[in-house]
Design an enzyme around this catalytic site. Structure first.
Site, short mmCIF file in Angstrom:
data_model
loop_
_atom_site.label_atom_id
_atom_site.label_comp_id
_atom_site.label_asym_id
_atom_site.label_seq_id
_atom_site.Cartn_x
_atom_site.Cartn_y
_atom_site.Cartn_z
N ASP A 218 85.48 57.72 125.92
CA ASP A 218 84.98 56.77 126.91
C ASP A 218 83.64 56.17 126.44
O ASP A 218 83.42 54.96 126.53
CB ASP A 218 84.82 57.49 128.26
CG ASP A 218 84.31 56.57 129.34
OD1 ASP A 218 85.02 55.60 129.66
OD2 ASP A 218 83.19 56.79 129.84
N LYS A 222 82.56 52.18 125.12
CA LYS A 222 81.39 51.43 125.58
C LYS A 222 80.54 50.97 124.38
O LYS A 222 80.01 49.86 124.37
CB LYS A 222 80.59 52.28 126.56
CG LYS A 222 81.36 52.48 127.87
CD LYS A 222 80.77 53.55 128.76
CE LYS A 222 81.61 53.71 130.02
NZ LYS A 222 81.27 54.87 130.82
P1 NHO Z 1 92.66 54.47 139.94
O1 NHO Z 1 92.10 55.05 141.20
O2 NHO Z 1 93.57 55.29 139.13
O3 NHO Z 1 93.39 53.10 140.35
C1 NHO Z 1 94.15 52.35 139.44
C2 NHO Z 1 94.96 51.32 140.20
O4 NHO Z 1 95.64 50.49 139.25
C3 NHO Z 1 96.04 51.89 141.11
O5 NHO Z 1 96.16 51.09 142.28
C4 NHO Z 1 97.33 51.74 140.26
O6 NHO Z 1 98.50 51.66 141.05
C5 NHO Z 1 97.03 50.41 139.59
N1 NHO Z 1 97.78 50.18 138.35
C6 NHO Z 1 97.81 50.94 137.24
N2 NHO Z 1 98.61 50.38 136.31
C7 NHO Z 1 99.08 49.23 136.84
C8 NHO Z 1 99.94 48.20 136.37
N3 NHO Z 1 100.47 48.24 135.15
N4 NHO Z 1 100.21 47.16 137.20
C9 NHO Z 1 99.66 47.10 138.45
N5 NHO Z 1 98.83 48.04 138.93
C10 NHO Z 1 98.54 49.09 138.15
O7 NHO Z 1 91.49 54.00 138.93
P2 NHO Z 1 89.96 53.65 139.29
O8 NHO Z 1 89.14 54.86 139.27
O9 NHO Z 1 89.95 52.78 140.50
O10 NHO Z 1 89.55 52.79 138.00
C11 NHO Z 1 89.94 51.47 137.85
C12 NHO Z 1 89.31 50.87 136.60
O11 NHO Z 1 87.90 50.92 136.73
C13 NHO Z 1 89.64 51.62 135.30
O12 NHO Z 1 89.75 50.72 134.23
C14 NHO Z 1 88.41 52.52 135.09
O13 NHO Z 1 88.21 52.86 133.73
C15 NHO Z 1 87.32 51.58 135.60
N6 NHO Z 1 86.13 52.28 136.01
C16 NHO Z 1 86.20 53.19 137.04
C17 NHO Z 1 85.06 53.89 137.42
C18 NHO Z 1 85.15 54.83 138.59
O14 NHO Z 1 84.14 55.06 139.33
N7 NHO Z 1 86.32 55.38 138.91
C19 NHO Z 1 83.88 53.65 136.72
C20 NHO Z 1 83.84 52.67 135.73
C21 NHO Z 1 84.97 51.99 135.39
O15 NHO Z 1 81.51 53.75 136.59
C22 NHO Z 1 82.63 54.44 137.01
C23 NHO Z 1 82.63 55.81 136.39
O16 NHO Z 1 82.61 56.77 137.07
C24 NHO Z 1 82.69 55.87 134.92
C25 NHO Z 1 82.93 57.24 134.23
N8 NHO Z 1 83.68 58.19 135.00
C26 NHO Z 1 81.65 57.85 133.71
O17 NHO Z 1 80.71 57.10 133.25
O18 NHO Z 1 81.54 59.07 133.69
#
Ligand code: NHO
Length: 357
Positions: A218, A222
């Site tokens: 990850d 970045k």
């Molecule tokens: P989820 O909760 O798994 O949700 C994914 C969604 O996408 C679901 O609705 C799923 O059905 C849909 N989906 C997947 N494949 C699909 C497809 N082919 N067609 C249509 N829909 C599809 O994932 P998140 O947590 O909401 O994450 C979403 C994006 O944000 C990812 O790219 C993730 O890398 C990015 N992101 C998330 C977070 C977070 O807080 N969860 C962060 C940054 C970026 O800054 C955050 C963080 O904590 C970063 C990290 N853990 C760290 O620095 O330690």
């Protein structure tokens, strides 16, 4: 009015809808209108006059009235709406990232926290950049690095104004920030490494399998994103990355087995920590971007307790830009993980596009 279609309504997507909903209900003439939603199984499109979906009941509506997901019909619907229209990719899907050139071709702007398009295949990255320039479409992905922290916008401003970037260093993983802030400190209670990883996992700070954080991928993504923005075409397969998952635990089948076996390495991590602490240093997992030479890397380092990275708390991120204008580095620090700040980064990107269209 900007039309919006959201792909991915999980943790981040749901939070974004809440933030958009608050904005829309508080503004007589809101800037944005959500006309389409999609997850991996279902999609919900508004109607032929492209009116807004009802955001207060989107979850029920998606499950009750949604039809089977179909990326082509979703994108066609969005691209036929009055411009401008933005597609937001809140998935971590490579398949969706691979479709960005098509989205641009269809006249859509893109906003996303999905790192895949900007850190995987260089060919895809270039195609997206070239197509966006040719079709005059915007692609913003602030939340791919440092969640909502203004990391990419700051770097873009430095580059655009012709500052010379000498080095970028940072703690880019909220998870690894938490683990090492807790594990490696000069004062306070000392816990075993495995115990801290366990607490982080139980509190939902890690991926379901913590090896997906500890392997450094990850952070590597970045580093690649930032490096490519500086004009240096780094790739994941050439970037040196220190995987801190002990070698014998990398092939274990399950996260449960990994967690149980990590205790065998507590002494190893403790030794590293004690050696650092004896020199008044702490351990931190950092990413380094070297836009001039070839020293970009991801690694575990010992840093003096007076170093700005040593004083980090919780799951904060810190990013330091050393440039010709900022020989004493420009530092950005703050919450770098979690849905609220990630959605904020996406939301602020939406405004950047609406301001420019
Ligand atoms: P989820 O909760 O798994 O949700 C994914 C969604 O996408 C679901 O609705 C799923 O059905 C849909 N989906 C997947 N494949 C699909 C497809 N082919 N067609 C249509 N829909 C599809 O994932 P998140 O947590 O909401 O994450 C979403 C994006 O944000 C990812 O790219 C993730 O890398 C990015 N992101 C998330 C977070 C977070 O807080 N969860 C962060 C940054 C970026 O800054 C955050 C963080 O904590 C970063 C990290 N853990 C760290 O620095 O330690």
């Amino acid at each position: 009015m900007v039309n919006i279609g959201i792909i991915g309504v999980g943790l981040v997507g749901s939070e974004l809808i809440s933030q958009l909903s608050a904005h829309i209900s508080q503004n007589g003439t809101p800037t944005f209108k959500v006309i389409a939603l999609m997850n991996s199984t279902k999609q919900l499109l508004s109607n032929s006059s492209y009116s807004s979906l009802t955001l207060s009941s989107w979850k029920n509506d998606l499950s009750a009235k949604g039809t089977t997901s179909n990326l082509n019909s979703f994108i066609n619907y969005l691209s036929e709406a009055p411009t401008p229209s933005i597609v937001i990719d809140n998935t971590s899907s490579q398949e969706i990232a691979d479709s960005y050139p098509l989205f641009i071709e269809k006249g859509l702007h893109i906003v996303t926290p999905n790192k895949k398009a900007f850190s995987s295949d260089l060919k895809l990255y270039r195609e997206i950049r070239e197509k966006a320039a040719e079709k005059r479409r915007f692609i913003y992905h602030e939340s791919t690095v440092g969640a909502g922290l203004p990391v990419l916008s700051t770097l873009t401003d430095l580059i655009r104004t012709k500052d010379k970037i000498i080095k970028i260093e940072g703690i880019f993983s909220g998870t690894l920030s938490y683990i090492f802030n807790e594990f490696s400190k000069l004062d306070g209670e000392k816990k075993n490494f495995s115990e801290i990883v366990k607490i982080a996992r139980e509190n939902g700070y890690t991926e379901p399998d913590p090896r997906d954080d500890l392997n450094g991928l990850d952070v590597a993504r970045k580093v690649v994103i930032l490096s490519r923005l500086t004009g240096k075409d780094l790739s994941l397969d050439t970037l040196p990355v220190e995987n801190i998952v002990p070698e014998s635990l990398r092939t274990l089948d399950s996260a449960t087995e990994f967690m149980a076996s990590l205790t065998q390495y507590d002494e190893y991590f403790q030794k590293l920590n004690t050696t650092a602490n004896n020199d008044q240093q702490v351990l931190r997992y950092i990413g380094v971007i070297d836009p001039i030479g070839d020293k970009s890397e991801v690694k575990l380092v010992s840093l003096s307790s007076s170093h700005p990275f040593a004083a980090l708390k919780g799951s904060d991120n810190i990013i330091s830009f050393t440039t010709e204008r900022f020989p004493s580095p420009l530092i950005i620090q703050g919450a770098g993980a979690g849905a609220a700040v990630t959605a904020f980064g996406i939301f602020s990107d939406l405004f950047k596009i609406s301001d420019r269209t």
